[in-house]
Design a protein around this motif. Sequence first.
Motif, short mmCIF file in Angstrom:
data_model
loop_
_atom_site.label_atom_id
_atom_site.label_comp_id
_atom_site.label_asym_id
_atom_site.label_seq_id
_atom_site.Cartn_x
_atom_site.Cartn_y
_atom_site.Cartn_z
N ASP A 6 -1.02 116.42 85.64
CA ASP A 6 -1.90 116.00 84.55
C ASP A 6 -1.41 116.51 83.21
O ASP A 6 -1.38 115.77 82.21
CB ASP A 6 -3.32 116.50 84.82
N LEU A 7 -1.00 117.78 83.17
CA LEU A 7 -0.52 118.36 81.92
C LEU A 7 0.79 117.73 81.50
O LEU A 7 1.04 117.49 80.31
CB LEU A 7 -0.36 119.88 82.08
N GLU A 9 1.70 114.66 82.05
CA GLU A 9 1.37 113.35 81.49
C GLU A 9 0.81 113.47 80.08
O GLU A 9 1.10 112.66 79.20
CB GLU A 9 0.36 112.64 82.39
N ARG A 10 0.00 114.51 79.86
CA ARG A 10 -0.56 114.72 78.52
C ARG A 10 0.52 115.05 77.51
O ARG A 10 0.49 114.59 76.36
CB ARG A 10 -1.61 115.83 78.58
N SER A 13 2.44 111.83 76.80
CA SER A 13 1.66 110.94 75.95
C SER A 13 1.68 111.41 74.50
O SER A 13 1.82 110.62 73.57
CB SER A 13 0.22 110.87 76.46
#
Length: 232
Positions: A6-7, A9-10, A13
Amino acid sequence: MFLSDDLRERVASLATSQIVTPDTMLNSLVEREELCRKLSPPAVFGAVVPGQLIASTVSRHFTVLSEISETNVWHRVLEALVSELTEFDLLSFHTGNIAESRRLNIPRTAYYWYGGLVAKRVAMMLGCFDVYLWNEMMRPASDVVFVGDASNVVACYFICQQMCRLLKSVRLNWRKQQGAWGSRAELDEASHLYTQRLAEGIMENGIFIGSDEQNFYRLHSYAEKHYAWAMC
């Protein structure tokens, strides 16, 4: 550096939005974190937190309140409490000594009606981050932990504990006064709703003194970020 999916991907992004590579963005974030750490006051590991003094201060202010106190009285008590804690250096604006509070046990039903709201707002009021821990399914209660400055989390613990205890008395007193106009389930729901609205009224206004609000919200953001990085 290990990052959760998740991190990662953040970061990717954010890198895309800034038109840089993920590696460049990650290095920039690491450098910024290191700079913040260097600029922050040094951590005081092993410092003794005056928990007993904080607890007695909170308890003394709450003796003014009862199950029939009006919202404006709650506001005055909380404002006076935060002012005294700040004046006597029992709250901190520094972020070098991040710690977790003891686990505050809150009945699950109470948590969902008003305890969660109180925990979240008290945490924000003192620049901390609240964490709700769901325990065993058959256990009728769960725990709340506050993350932030070592002194502030102690204050959060005792303020939230006192508020939840008093709000429980408010609910029981209101229910007792209602007589038997409905079923037990209807009376229980009505009493919880009444208490929820009171809690919302108590916490809806910022309980801050002067410019302290900006500092406490800054601390809350720091504690939230610290907790997020620790869980990666």
